[in-house]
Structures are given as C-alpha cells and as structure tokens.
Write a protein that holds these residues in place. Sequence first.
Motif, PDB file in Angstrom:
ATOM      1  N   LYS A   1       0.822  -1.211   0.000  1.00  0.00           N
ATOM      2  CA  LYS A   1       0.000   0.000   0.000  1.00  0.00           C
ATOM      3  C   LYS A   1       0.866   1.275   0.000  1.00  0.00           C
ATOM      4  CE  LYS A   1      -3.938   2.273   0.861  1.00  0.00           C
ATOM      5  NZ  LYS A   1      -4.780   2.655  -0.237  1.00  0.00           N
ATOM      6  N   ALA A   2       1.992   1.223   0.735  1.00  0.00           N
ATOM      7  CA  ALA A   2       2.869   2.397   0.801  1.00  0.00           C
ATOM      8  C   ALA A   2       3.577   2.644  -0.530  1.00  0.00           C
ATOM      9  CB  ALA A   2       3.899   2.210   1.919  1.00  0.00           C
ATOM     10  N   SER A   3       3.594   1.631  -1.408  1.00  0.00           N
ATOM     11  CA  SER A   3       4.315   1.750  -2.678  1.00  0.00           C
ATOM     12  C   SER A   3       3.443   2.270  -3.807  1.00  0.00           C
ATOM     13  CB  SER A   3       4.879   0.376  -3.080  1.00  0.00           C
ATOM     14  OG  SER A   3       5.721  -0.119  -2.062  1.00  0.00           O
ATOM     15  N   ILE A   4       2.183   2.540  -3.504  1.00  0.00           N
ATOM     16  CA  ILE A   4       1.263   2.915  -4.576  1.00  0.00           C
ATOM     17  C   ILE A   4       0.380   4.081  -4.146  1.00  0.00           C
ATOM     18  CG2 ILE A   4      -0.633   1.342  -3.930  1.00  0.00           C
ATOM     19  CD1 ILE A   4      -0.784   0.542  -6.917  1.00  0.00           C
ATOM     20  N   GLY A   5       0.058   4.931  -5.106  1.00  0.00           N
ATOM     21  CA  GLY A   5      -0.925   5.983  -4.881  1.00  0.00           C
ATOM     22  C   GLY A   5      -2.046   5.771  -5.870  1.00  0.00           C
ATOM     23  N   ILE A   6      -3.278   5.755  -5.385  1.00  0.00           N
ATOM     24  CA  ILE A   6      -4.400   5.446  -6.262  1.00  0.00           C
ATOM     25  C   ILE A   6      -5.375   6.603  -6.315  1.00  0.00           C
ATOM     26  CG2 ILE A   6      -6.385   3.899  -6.605  1.00  0.00           C
ATOM     27  CD1 ILE A   6      -4.638   1.635  -5.636  1.00  0.00           C
ATOM     28  N   VAL A   7      -5.681   7.032  -7.521  1.00  0.00           N
ATOM     29  CA  VAL A   7      -6.648   8.101  -7.721  1.00  0.00           C
ATOM     30  C   VAL A   7      -7.918   7.478  -8.284  1.00  0.00           C
ATOM     31  CG1 VAL A   7      -7.091  10.322  -8.808  1.00  0.00           C
ATOM     32  CG2 VAL A   7      -4.737   9.662  -8.268  1.00  0.00           C
ATOM     33  N   ASN A   8      -8.924   7.372  -7.429  1.00  0.00           N
ATOM     34  CA  ASN A   8     -10.198   6.795  -7.847  1.00  0.00           C
ATOM     35  C   ASN A   8     -11.041   7.848  -8.546  1.00  0.00           C
ATOM     36  OD1 ASN A   8      -9.766   4.964  -5.049  1.00  0.00           O
ATOM     37  ND2 ASN A   8     -10.415   3.914  -6.896  1.00  0.00           N
ATOM     38  N   GLN A   9     -12.107   7.382  -9.167  1.00  0.00           N
ATOM     39  CA  GLN A   9     -12.998   8.314  -9.846  1.00  0.00           C
ATOM     40  C   GLN A   9     -13.811   9.123  -8.848  1.00  0.00           C
ATOM     41  OE1 GLN A   9     -14.070   4.869 -12.739  1.00  0.00           O
ATOM     42  NE2 GLN A   9     -15.152   6.686 -13.425  1.00  0.00           N
ATOM     43  N   GLU A  10     -14.115   8.516  -7.716  1.00  0.00           N
ATOM     44  CA  GLU A  10     -14.929   9.211  -6.731  1.00  0.00           C
ATOM     45  C   GLU A  10     -14.056  10.158  -5.893  1.00  0.00           C
ATOM     46  OE1 GLU A  10     -14.547   5.675  -6.438  1.00  0.00           O
ATOM     47  OE2 GLU A  10     -16.002   5.455  -8.055  1.00  0.00           O
ATOM     48  N   ILE A  11     -14.656  11.239  -5.448  1.00  0.00           N
ATOM     49  CA  ILE A  11     -13.976  12.182  -4.563  1.00  0.00           C
ATOM     50  C   ILE A  11     -13.933  11.576  -3.154  1.00  0.00           C
ATOM     51  CG2 ILE A  11     -14.152  14.472  -3.498  1.00  0.00           C
ATOM     52  CD1 ILE A  11     -13.531  14.535  -6.509  1.00  0.00           C
ATOM     53  N   THR A  12     -12.743  11.519  -2.573  1.00  0.00           N
ATOM     54  CA  THR A  12     -12.623  10.897  -1.245  1.00  0.00           C
ATOM     55  C   THR A  12     -11.985  11.836  -0.222  1.00  0.00           C
ATOM     56  OG1 THR A  12     -10.488   9.932  -1.767  1.00  0.00           O
ATOM     57  CG2 THR A  12     -12.411   8.571  -2.232  1.00  0.00           C
ATOM     58  N   PHE A  13     -12.123  13.137  -0.435  1.00  0.00           N
ATOM     59  CA  PHE A  13     -11.679  14.044   0.631  1.00  0.00           C
ATOM     60  C   PHE A  13     -12.903  14.719   1.237  1.00  0.00           C
ATOM     61  CE2 PHE A  13     -11.094  16.259  -3.456  1.00  0.00           C
ATOM     62  CZ  PHE A  13     -11.999  17.298  -3.308  1.00  0.00           C
ATOM     63  N   ASP A  14     -12.727  15.220   2.439  1.00  0.00           N
ATOM     64  CA  ASP A  14     -13.841  15.861   3.142  1.00  0.00           C
ATOM     65  C   ASP A  14     -14.031  17.284   2.610  1.00  0.00           C
ATOM     66  OD1 ASP A  14     -15.397  17.332   5.073  1.00  0.00           O
ATOM     67  OD2 ASP A  14     -15.046  15.681   6.464  1.00  0.00           O
ATOM     68  N   PRO A  15     -15.234  17.609   2.111  1.00  0.00           N
ATOM     69  CA  PRO A  15     -15.454  18.937   1.530  1.00  0.00           C
ATOM     70  C   PRO A  15     -15.327  20.082   2.528  1.00  0.00           C
ATOM     71  CG  PRO A  15     -17.517  17.689   1.654  1.00  0.00           C
ATOM     72  CD  PRO A  15     -16.424  16.740   1.999  1.00  0.00           C
ATOM     73  N   PHE A  16     -15.392  19.761   3.823  1.00  0.00           N
ATOM     74  CA  PHE A  16     -15.295  20.817   4.830  1.00  0.00           C
ATOM     75  C   PHE A  16     -13.902  20.942   5.431  1.00  0.00           C
ATOM     76  CE2 PHE A  16     -19.796  19.920   4.457  1.00  0.00           C
ATOM     77  CZ  PHE A  16     -20.278  21.205   4.225  1.00  0.00           C
ATOM     78  N   PHE A  17     -12.938  20.216   4.862  1.00  0.00           N
ATOM     79  CA  PHE A  17     -11.535  20.462   5.162  1.00  0.00           C
ATOM     80  C   PHE A  17     -10.912  21.227   3.997  1.00  0.00           C
ATOM     81  CE2 PHE A  17     -12.248  17.012   8.139  1.00  0.00           C
ATOM     82  CZ  PHE A  17     -11.456  17.360   9.210  1.00  0.00           C
ATOM     83  N   THR A  18      -9.869  21.962   4.286  1.00  0.00           N
ATOM     84  CA  THR A  18      -9.170  22.668   3.207  1.00  0.00           C
ATOM     85  C   THR A  18      -8.208  21.696   2.512  1.00  0.00           C
ATOM     86  OG1 THR A  18      -7.234  23.320   4.499  1.00  0.00           O
ATOM     87  CG2 THR A  18      -9.189  24.742   4.683  1.00  0.00           C
ATOM     88  N   PRO A  19      -7.786  22.039   1.283  1.00  0.00           N
ATOM     89  CA  PRO A  19      -6.788  21.187   0.617  1.00  0.00           C
ATOM     90  C   PRO A  19      -5.539  20.982   1.470  1.00  0.00           C
ATOM     91  CG  PRO A  19      -7.775  22.643  -0.984  1.00  0.00           C
ATOM     92  CD  PRO A  19      -8.317  23.070   0.368  1.00  0.00           C
ATOM     93  N   LEU A  20      -5.077  22.047   2.127  1.00  0.00           N
ATOM     94  CA  LEU A  20      -3.881  21.891   2.966  1.00  0.00           C
ATOM     95  C   LEU A  20      -4.127  20.898   4.104  1.00  0.00           C
ATOM     96  CD1 LEU A  20      -0.988  22.662   3.639  1.00  0.00           C
ATOM     97  CD2 LEU A  20      -1.866  24.676   4.869  1.00  0.00           C
ATOM     98  N   GLU A  21      -5.289  21.028   4.762  1.00  0.00           N
ATOM     99  CA  GLU A  21      -5.622  20.082   5.843  1.00  0.00           C
ATOM    100  C   GLU A  21      -5.736  18.645   5.316  1.00  0.00           C
ATOM    101  OE1 GLU A  21      -8.218  23.129   8.699  1.00  0.00           O
ATOM    102  OE2 GLU A  21      -9.211  22.007   7.097  1.00  0.00           O
ATOM    103  N   THR A  22      -6.365  18.509   4.159  1.00  0.00           N
ATOM    104  CA  THR A  22      -6.538  17.182   3.553  1.00  0.00           C
ATOM    105  C   THR A  22      -5.177  16.520   3.341  1.00  0.00           C
ATOM    106  OG1 THR A  22      -8.579  17.844   2.455  1.00  0.00           O
ATOM    107  CG2 THR A  22      -7.388  15.974   1.487  1.00  0.00           C
ATOM    108  N   LEU A  23      -4.245  17.284   2.772  1.00  0.00           N
ATOM    109  CA  LEU A  23      -2.927  16.707   2.473  1.00  0.00           C
ATOM    110  C   LEU A  23      -2.121  16.472   3.756  1.00  0.00           C
ATOM    111  CD1 LEU A  23      -1.845  18.568  -0.788  1.00  0.00           C
ATOM    112  CD2 LEU A  23      -3.139  16.444  -0.514  1.00  0.00           C
ATOM    113  N   GLU A  24      -2.229  17.388   4.721  1.00  0.00           N
ATOM    114  CA  GLU A  24      -1.493  17.189   5.974  1.00  0.00           C
ATOM    115  C   GLU A  24      -2.004  15.951   6.721  1.00  0.00           C
ATOM    116  OE1 GLU A  24      -1.764  21.464   7.426  1.00  0.00           O
ATOM    117  OE2 GLU A  24       0.251  20.913   8.086  1.00  0.00           O
ATOM    118  N   ASN A  25      -3.322  15.749   6.708  1.00  0.00           N
ATOM    119  CA  ASN A  25      -3.877  14.546   7.341  1.00  0.00           C
ATOM    120  C   ASN A  25      -3.367  13.287   6.665  1.00  0.00           C
ATOM    121  OD1 ASN A  25      -5.401  15.811   9.283  1.00  0.00           O
ATOM    122  ND2 ASN A  25      -7.273  15.847   8.049  1.00  0.00           N
ATOM    123  N   GLN A  26      -3.396  13.308   5.335  1.00  0.00           N
ATOM    124  CA  GLN A  26      -2.942  12.144   4.574  1.00  0.00           C
ATOM    125  C   GLN A  26      -1.454  11.887   4.860  1.00  0.00           C
ATOM    126  OE1 GLN A  26      -4.981  10.298   2.941  1.00  0.00           O
ATOM    127  NE2 GLN A  26      -3.731   9.041   1.568  1.00  0.00           N
TER     128      GLN A  26
END
Length: 224
Positions: free
Chosen positions: A76-101
Amino acid sequence: EAAIAIRDLCKTYAGGKRALDGVTFDVPRGQVFGLLGPNGAGKSTLINILAGLVNKTSGSASIWGFDIDEHPRNAKASIGIVNQEITFDPFFTPLETLENQAGFYGVPKAKRRSLDLLRAMGLEDKANAYSRTLSGGMKRRLMVAKAMVHSPPVIVLDEPTAGVDIELRRQLWDYVRGLNARGVTVVLTTHYLQEAEELCDRIAIINHGRVVANEPTRVLLGMA
Ligand code: ADP
Ligand code: ADP
C-alpha cells in the motif's frame, strides 16, 4: 522486477458476477501503462483489489515486489491510487486534507510537502479554502495530490479524464507525462483508445475480465 505483477487474478462478486477471470500481466517499472477496456470489463475491480478495497477470489498481486496479502502495508505504501470518486472531506481545506494524509503515512515535514504538492498542482491559491468550493478540475487535481503525498513509486489513475473537458484533459495528460519524467511508474485505466495511444508506452486490453492483448503501444497500433 516489475512495478506491479498480477498473476491469474480472479474475482467473483457475491451474487456470482465473474468480474476478473484469470488476469496475468506485469507493469514494467518506469513506464506509463494503459489498461484499456469497455465499461464493465473489470478495470475498477482490478484497481480496487490493488487498493485493498475489494478482496480477490484467487490469484496474486504484488506492488513493487510486495505481495498484497503477505506485505499489505508495504504494498500500500508503494502505490498511490486516484479513484474516480472524490474521497476528501469537503469541509476540510486542501492543505488540511494533504497534511492529514501525510500524517497517516508518517511523511516528514508534512506541511512543507503538502504546500509543495499544492503548488505543483496549481492549487496554492486554494490551500486554505473549503475543498467544497473547488471547481471539478481542482477537485481532481487535489485527488492526485492526495495520492502522491507519500511519494509512492507507482501511481494509478482510474479513468482520469472521464467526463472532463478538453482543456483539463490536456492538463492531466501533461501532468502524467511530468510525473513519469520524474521516474514515477504510471498506470491508467481508460476506455478511450486515443488517450491510451497518446500517453502509454504499453497497453493491455481487458474485456470480460480477461486480458486479450498486452503489447507496446506501437506494436498494438501496427506501427512497429
Ligand atoms: P465504471 O466502472 O465505468 O465506473 P460501472 O457502472 O461499471 O462504471 O461501476 C460504477 C461503480 O458501481 C463501480 O465502482 C462498482 O463498484 C459499482 N457497481 C457496478 N456494477 C455493480 C453491480 N452489479 N452491483 C453492485 N455494484 C456495482
Ligand atoms: P470497469 O471498471 O472496467 O467498468 P468493473 O470492474 O467496474 O469494470 O466491473 C466489472 C463487472 O463486475 C461489471 O459487470 C460490473 O457490473 C460488476 N461489478 C462491479 N462491482 C460490483 C459489485 N460491487 N458487485 C457486483 N458486481 C460488480
């Protein structure tokens, strides 16, 4: 060793639908690899197995040499997967989304890494906006950034340009080329031959859960 190795992979869903029927192929390291096939062919099922979201019925798969059953976290750590569906929380900011990830993966200097990715994806102006306010194209770019946060050697894009306009399609293509130029192995699924032709070094065609062709793009198109 292959970036991804799939061996005799089968998936029968509860209810009896056989979505994958003995799929075998390698994704060579360093390539842009296209998985081409019509709707219902089994592309999403295959990707969801690699992502750990769907359990295979039989067969095996490994990512960067890590078997998905024996070494699931390394795989899992060796791969990044971009699905068709949106899987981030709309009420978090992009910066928060990436920092959480980044936090999930123990990425050092999470804020620096997140800001760098936002800049690379042209989202720096939106770093602190609610993600729900992003345009459709921006949301897709945020999904790509989220998949790249832990710097995986392989990235998978599931139908990256389905339903996007021509300008965003070009942008995503350029981005894929840029990633690959920096050494990332890219797998993309598509049902557009033209997209596979444009981007991919090699194309496997899947239909009814079986690989029916697997060739360098030039050979497949009869140009070799
Ligand atoms: P695509 O794979 O092109 O996105 P599909 O219509 O095949 O479009 O599938 C959309 C989603 O719906 C898939 O992610 C799949 O998991 C789910 N799905 C498709 N077919 C079924 C089904 N028969 N039963 C339950 N879920 C399904
Ligand atoms: P593709 O991504 O190539 O469109 P999918 O992997 O989504 O193909 O689907 C392959 C087949 O499996 C299709 O017939 C689809 O309807 C079926 N399918 C997909 N997801 C499910 C599910 N969750 N349950 C039952 N059938 C499914």
